[in-house]
Design an enzyme around this catalytic site. Structure first.
Site, short mmCIF file in Angstrom:
data_model
loop_
_atom_site.label_atom_id
_atom_site.label_comp_id
_atom_site.label_asym_id
_atom_site.label_seq_id
_atom_site.Cartn_x
_atom_site.Cartn_y
_atom_site.Cartn_z
N HIS A 174 -29.09 15.12 -25.22
CA HIS A 174 -29.00 13.91 -26.05
C HIS A 174 -30.37 13.22 -25.95
CE1 HIS A 174 -25.99 10.91 -27.91
NE2 HIS A 174 -27.19 10.38 -28.08
N TYR A 227 -21.90 7.42 -39.16
CA TYR A 227 -22.08 5.96 -39.15
C TYR A 227 -22.04 5.37 -40.54
CZ TYR A 227 -23.01 6.30 -34.22
OH TYR A 227 -22.86 6.54 -32.89
N ASN A 268 -20.85 13.27 -36.11
CA ASN A 268 -21.21 11.88 -35.82
C ASN A 268 -21.43 11.21 -37.16
OD1 ASN A 268 -21.37 12.84 -33.20
ND2 ASN A 268 -23.52 12.27 -32.89
N GLU A 291 -27.25 15.58 -32.52
CA GLU A 291 -28.00 15.18 -33.71
C GLU A 291 -29.41 15.76 -33.79
OE1 GLU A 291 -27.80 10.89 -33.95
OE2 GLU A 291 -25.65 10.92 -34.33
N GLU A 321 -18.82 10.89 -32.74
CA GLU A 321 -19.29 9.50 -32.64
C GLU A 321 -18.85 8.75 -33.89
OE1 GLU A 321 -23.51 8.80 -31.91
OE2 GLU A 321 -23.54 10.40 -30.41
N ARG A 364 -16.86 11.75 -23.78
CA ARG A 364 -18.07 12.47 -24.16
C ARG A 364 -19.26 11.74 -23.53
NH1 ARG A 364 -21.63 12.32 -29.28
NH2 ARG A 364 -23.08 13.96 -28.67
C1 GBH Z 1 -26.42 7.98 -32.85
O1 GBH Z 1 -27.44 8.15 -33.77
C2 GBH Z 1 -26.85 8.46 -31.50
O2 GBH Z 1 -26.26 9.69 -31.18
C3 GBH Z 1 -26.63 7.46 -30.40
O3 GBH Z 1 -27.37 7.81 -29.29
C4 GBH Z 1 -26.95 6.08 -30.90
O4 GBH Z 1 -26.92 5.10 -29.89
C5 GBH Z 1 -25.96 5.73 -31.96
O5 GBH Z 1 -25.90 6.71 -32.95
C6 GBH Z 1 -26.22 4.39 -32.63
O6 GBH Z 1 -27.45 4.39 -33.26
O7 GBH Z 1 -30.69 2.74 -41.90
O8 GBH Z 1 -28.73 2.53 -43.26
O9 GBH Z 1 -30.14 4.45 -43.53
C7 GBH Z 1 -27.25 7.55 -35.03
C8 GBH Z 1 -28.01 8.21 -36.14
C9 GBH Z 1 -29.13 8.02 -38.20
C10 GBH Z 1 -27.30 6.60 -37.82
C11 GBH Z 1 -29.69 7.07 -39.19
C12 GBH Z 1 -27.81 5.61 -38.85
C13 GBH Z 1 -29.47 5.27 -40.63
C14 GBH Z 1 -28.64 4.30 -41.41
N1 GBH Z 1 -28.38 7.30 -37.19
N2 GBH Z 1 -28.68 6.23 -39.80
S1 GBH Z 1 -29.61 3.44 -42.60
#
Ligand code: GBH
Length: 435
Positions: free
Chosen positions: A122, A289, A287, A167, A349, A78
């Site tokens: 993106h 995290y 995606n 996103e 992701e 991707r």
């Molecule tokens: C992605 O966004 C992107 O698609 C990518 O480009 C980027 O490099 C990658 O992730 C890593 O950042 O502060 O504990 O509340 C991630 C979107 C949204 C993930 C906000 C973390 C906050 C966590 N992010 N979220 S917190």
């Protein structure tokens, strides 16, 4: 329901990157300026005053990078296509050299037996479109569909899965509401039209892509599940408001053809828009995290919630809580919420940042926990067809610059030398042994 004992043999094990974060060569071969080029040049926006003019120099080193993906045994890659390379003004004339780059890349993937999964947007919006209002301007949705058609006419015969947007929540929230990402606006709830115009762009692009011969189409949404700080009704209501604004706002229109209750009117939504947005997709990209703790906000706050810690969770190098089970629960919630309207999911992701070290056991622990969470959701009947690690390489981490390291492969930004980490070997072995 047949239990999934292990991952099916056609499961798309992959890795993910994005154009602005790895390509560099921002002034090469007729590329136009993006909002992120502009943002990097504004003092105080990006940590250390970093920019992505060189980044990982992937524009020149793509062949070596594809070899790293092939050696991993991955099945899919991707990546994203930089709109300013293809259409430097965001509209009108096509820059042939820009399109040629992605043509070579897609051929390079095919010759290595890797599935191509391009993302069309993106975050690197052509600056001239931002000058005309960017995603606040409804017209950007139509420009996005035009651009999607241009790319698909060239690449559709070799693309396995198209991802329209990456996103849109982050673009709305960080780009237009809070101002920590390009274009750096602080419109707060005034940024809601950017959500709708992105989704409209997705819907229009979906039609344009199919006309140009696209086989499979999806979108990559970020999900940050809210965990109420307590069982008090006001905290539960705050968590629901968070989920509606940041999670379901970007999925309900796609799969239900309606917005969730956002607590405000949406006068920018016109008759017929939701019918465009609900156009069938083949894949929902997830995606994921981390989850976030959410509590009720005081009456004087601009939003009905505040973000808090997730109790007891270890933190990544960026301070994000590590809660693999929140991914399993999210996948089950998606199935419950959307039922038969939920298309097959791919985890577009998943990953984490730690320090620079090559011996990255915490990343291995993170990834193995999240792969297990996906497996558990599949065993409970959720259709998940792929998993893409963010990221192949250390890269430009937006407002954080080059500090955070998300790569399976370490990048030395002085020499551009790539060195696989322990997690790279771990992922290679996992892919070799699955199912
Ligand atoms: C992605 O966004 C992107 O698609 C990518 O480009 C980027 O490099 C990658 O992730 C890593 O950042 O502060 O504990 O509340 C991630 C979107 C949204 C993930 C906000 C973390 C906050 C966590 N992010 N979220 S917190």
């Amino acid at each position: 329901m047949t239990p999934v004992k292990a991952f099916p043999s056609n499961f798309q094990w992959g890795v993910a990157t994005s154009a602005f974060q790895i390509e560099g060569a921002t002034g090469s071969d007729g590329r136009g300026v993006s909002t992120w080029d502009t943002f990097c040049r504004e003092p105080g926006r990006v940590h250390g005053g970093a920019n992505a003019d060189v980044a990982c120099d992937h524009y020149h080193r793509w062949s070596e990078d594809l070899d790293l993906i092939a050696s991993l045994g991955a099945r899919a890659y991707r990546f994203s296509i930089a709109w300013p390379r293809v259409q430097p003004s965001g509209t009108g004339a096509v820059n042939a050299k820009g399109l040629d780059f992605y043509d070579r890349l897609v051929d390079g993937l095919a010759s290595r037996g890797l599935a191509a999964v391009p993302t069309l947007f993106h975050w690197d919006l052509p600056q001239p479109l931002e000058d005309a209002g960017g995603w606040m301007n409804r017209d950007t949705a139509a420009r996005f569909a035009d651009y999607a058609a241009i790319v698909a006419e060239r690449l559709a015969d070799r693309v396995s899965l198209w991802i329209t947007l990456n996103e849109p929540m982050v673009v709305m929230a960080y780009g237009y509401a809070f101002g920590t990402h390009a274009p750096g606006l602080t419109l707060m709830l005034g940024a809601l039209p950017t959500a709708h115009h992105q989704l409209l762009g997705h819907g229009l692009a979906t039609t344009a892509l199919r006309t140009a011969g696209a086989r499979r189409i999806g979108i990559a949404n970020n999900y940050t599940p809210a965990q109420a700080a307590s069982d008090r009704p006001e905290d539960l209501a705050a968590a629901e408001a968070f989920d509606n604004l940041l999670n379901w706002q970007f999925t309900d229109p796609l799969l239900r053809g309606a917005y969730p209750d956002l607590g405000v009117d949406l006068p920018h939504v016109r008759d017929g828009d939701l019918a465009t947005i609900v156009a069938p997709i083949d894949v929902l990209g997830v995606n994921y995290y981390s989850p976030v703790g959410v509590a009720a906000a005081g009456a004087e706050e601009p939003l009905p919630f505040t973000m808090t810690e997730v109790p007891g969770a270890p933190l990544t190098g960026m301070g994000w809580p590590v809660v693999p089970d929140a991914l399993r629960r999210l996948l089950l919630t998606l199935r419950t919420r959307y039922g038969a309207a939920l298309p097959p999911i791919q985890i577009t992701e998943s990953g984490c940042s730690y320090d620079e070290s090559l011996d990255d056991q915490p990343r291995i622990d993170y990834l193995s926990g999240h792969v297990d969470a996906v497996r558990a959701a599949m065993e409970a009947g959720v259709d998940v067809g792929g998993y893409y690690v963010w990221s192949l390489l250390d890269n430009f981490e937006w407002a954080e610059g080059y500090g955070p390291r998300f790569g399976l492969v370490h990048v030395d930004y002085e020499t551009q030398r790539r060195t696989p980490r322990a997690s790279y070997a771990w992922y290679r072995d996992l892919i070799a042994e699955a199912p």
